[in-house]
Design an enzyme around this catalytic site. Structure first.
Site, PDB file in Angstrom:
ATOM      1  N   ALA A  25       0.860  -1.197   0.000  1.00 23.45           N
ATOM      2  CA  ALA A  25       0.000   0.000   0.000  1.00 23.45           C
ATOM      3  C   ALA A  25       0.890   1.239   0.000  1.00 23.45           C
ATOM      4  O   ALA A  25       0.806   2.101   0.875  1.00 23.45           O
ATOM      5  CB  ALA A  25      -0.965  -0.011   1.186  1.00 23.45           C
ATOM      6  N   HIS A  30       7.197   5.143   1.714  1.00 22.45           N
ATOM      7  CA  HIS A  30       7.847   3.958   1.153  1.00 22.45           C
ATOM      8  C   HIS A  30       8.716   4.340  -0.049  1.00 22.45           C
ATOM      9  O   HIS A  30       9.855   3.864  -0.189  1.00 22.45           O
ATOM     10  CB  HIS A  30       6.810   2.956   0.639  1.00 22.45           C
ATOM     11  CG  HIS A  30       5.874   2.427   1.680  1.00 22.45           C
ATOM     12  ND1 HIS A  30       4.527   2.710   1.677  1.00 22.45           N
ATOM     13  CD2 HIS A  30       6.082   1.619   2.751  1.00 22.45           C
ATOM     14  CE1 HIS A  30       3.945   2.095   2.690  1.00 22.45           C
ATOM     15  NE2 HIS A  30       4.856   1.436   3.369  1.00 22.45           N
ATOM     16  N   GLY A 139      11.900   3.462   8.070  1.00 17.18           N
ATOM     17  CA  GLY A 139      11.437   4.831   8.311  1.00 17.18           C
ATOM     18  C   GLY A 139      11.363   5.152   9.791  1.00 17.18           C
ATOM     19  O   GLY A 139      10.930   4.329  10.595  1.00 17.18           O
ATOM     20  N   GLN A 145      10.399   0.541  16.132  1.00 15.95           N
ATOM     21  CA  GLN A 145      10.805  -0.543  15.231  1.00 15.95           C
ATOM     22  C   GLN A 145      12.271  -0.378  14.835  1.00 15.95           C
ATOM     23  O   GLN A 145      13.031  -1.344  14.809  1.00 15.95           O
ATOM     24  CB  GLN A 145       9.898  -0.532  13.998  1.00 15.95           C
ATOM     25  CG  GLN A 145      10.287  -1.482  12.899  1.00 15.95           C
ATOM     26  CD  GLN A 145       9.203  -1.575  11.831  1.00 15.95           C
ATOM     27  OE1 GLN A 145       8.212  -2.251  12.023  1.00 15.95           O
ATOM     28  NE2 GLN A 145       9.389  -0.888  10.721  1.00 15.95           N
TER      29      GLN A 145
HETATM   30  P1  AMP Z   1       5.053  -0.490   6.414  1.00 17.51           P
HETATM   31  O1  AMP Z   1       4.690  -0.875   5.018  1.00 17.51           O
HETATM   32  O2  AMP Z   1       4.049   0.412   7.057  1.00 17.51           O
HETATM   33  O3  AMP Z   1       5.480  -1.650   7.270  1.00 17.51           O
HETATM   34  O4  AMP Z   1       6.343   0.415   6.273  1.00 17.51           O
HETATM   35  C1  AMP Z   1       7.475  -0.025   5.573  1.00 17.51           C
HETATM   36  C2  AMP Z   1       8.623   0.904   5.875  1.00 17.51           C
HETATM   37  O5  AMP Z   1       8.266   2.224   5.482  1.00 17.51           O
HETATM   38  C3  AMP Z   1       8.953   0.955   7.379  1.00 17.51           C
HETATM   39  O6  AMP Z   1      10.368   1.030   7.540  1.00 17.51           O
HETATM   40  C4  AMP Z   1       8.278   2.225   7.796  1.00 17.51           C
HETATM   41  O7  AMP Z   1       8.879   2.821   8.933  1.00 17.51           O
HETATM   42  C5  AMP Z   1       8.464   3.091   6.572  1.00 17.51           C
HETATM   43  N1  AMP Z   1       7.487   4.177   6.563  1.00 17.51           N
HETATM   44  C6  AMP Z   1       6.153   4.077   6.740  1.00 17.51           C
HETATM   45  N2  AMP Z   1       5.582   5.304   6.714  1.00 17.51           N
HETATM   46  C7  AMP Z   1       6.592   6.193   6.542  1.00 17.51           C
HETATM   47  C8  AMP Z   1       6.662   7.619   6.438  1.00 17.51           C
HETATM   48  N3  AMP Z   1       5.582   8.383   6.525  1.00 17.51           N
HETATM   49  N4  AMP Z   1       7.875   8.189   6.264  1.00 17.51           N
HETATM   50  C9  AMP Z   1       8.985   7.419   6.181  1.00 17.51           C
HETATM   51  N5  AMP Z   1       8.993   6.081   6.264  1.00 17.51           N
HETATM   52  C10 AMP Z   1       7.812   5.469   6.438  1.00 17.51           C
END
Ligand code: AMP
Length: 273
Positions: A25, A30, A139, A145
């Site tokens: 998503a 990302h 992120g 995390q």
């Molecule tokens: P997720 O798909 O939510 O598990 O996120 C995948 C990666 O994207 C993780 O390392 C998150 O910390 C990073 N991430 C999610 N949202 C953001 C954001 N707004 N800014 C920077 N990194 C993000």
């Protein structure tokens, strides 16, 4: 962009590989991780896996947004070379081995979502073994995390460089998240109040210094008055997630709130390391 579904299909090339673990998503948060990986490494592997083991019972695993065709297109345009989109069977199977980062993984998000960080750490370590990246990108939106993975890599002496990238925000300050799609238009409009409040508290802490607890309590009152259910709002050491009662370097504000049925998390550095 090549899409593979099994670990056996991933080649280990003699180039610097950057890994971006995700649950799909995709949004700009990302895509920024992917673009950063593209600038800094020779081959970018993104993983797309909605990890059932990091969701608690009653959480949003089954309704989590999924759109692999759209994600593959966005990832290709952000410079991803290989998309690893395994099945649950491939990643979890009947595995019984778990990685637990004790202490750090039990607080805040870990306390509100029991087992969450075991699920994260176990899958991230598997991804590291499968992909063997030189560098892995995460992120700071999910700051705890980052701390958990940093500690795991250090404790298990895994050879990988970790890059923690800045939070990408919407124009009104709301941290981008796949879960923002759950917000009703009214709640979406309200949601930016969280980041505004973190900035206000940072300003107040820097002025008042000693009044950490009172400042946090007042802020929780304002968040509740604005319609948020507050799981936590605290000042912590961003590496250990130990609570800070004073403004000591480094310190970061962390927050988790619920608006309607959507849980939002965010954080803001107060004093850098
Ligand atoms: P997720 O798909 O939510 O598990 O996120 C995948 C990666 O994207 C993780 O390392 C998150 O910390 C990073 N991430 C999610 N949202 C953001 C954001 N707004 N800014 C920077 N990194 C993000």
């Amino acid at each position: 962009l090549k899409i593979v579904r099994t670990a056996a299909e991933i080649e280990h090339l003699d180039v610097r590989t950057g890994l971006v673990p995700t649950m799909g998503a995709f949004h700009e948060g990302h895509l920024e991780l992917m673009r950063t990986a593209k600038r800094e490494t020779d081959r970018v592997v993104a993983s797309l896996f909605v990890n059932p083991t990091q969701f608690g019972p009653g959480e949003d695993f089954s309704r989590y947004p999924r759109d692999e065709v759209r994600d593959a297109d966005l990832a290709a345009r952000a410079g991803v070379d290989l998309l690893f989109a395994p099945t649950v069977e491939e990643m979890v199977a009947d595995g019984v081995t778990k990685v637990t980062v004790s202490g750090l993984g039990d607080r805040f998000e870990g306390a509100h979502r029991p087992g969450h960080f075991d699920g994260v750490a176990t899958i991230v370590l598997k991804l590291f073994h499968i992909v063997r990246p030189e560098v892995a990108y995460f992120g700071k939106k999910d700051l705890q995390q980052c701390a958990v993975i940093d500690r795991m890599v250090c404790d298990l002496k895994f050879e990988v460089s970790l890059r923690f990238c800045e939070t990408v925000r919407e124009r009104d300050g709301l941290a981008m998240s796949s879960r923002n799609a759950y917000l009703s238009p009214e709640h979406r409009a309200q949601a930016s109040f969280l980041y505004a409040e973190l900035k206000r508290v940072r300003g107040e802490l820097i002025v008042s210094k000693s009044l950490v607890e009172a400042t946090l309590e007042e802020s929780k009152g304002r968040l509740r008055a604005a319609g948020f259910l507050v799981d936590y709002l605290d000042l912590v050491n961003p590496r250990t997630f130990d609570k800070r009662n004073e403004l000591v370097r480094p310190c970061t504000l962390i927050a988790a709130v619920t608006l309607g049925s959507t849980r939002l998390i965010d954080n803001l550095t107060v004093l850098e390391a």
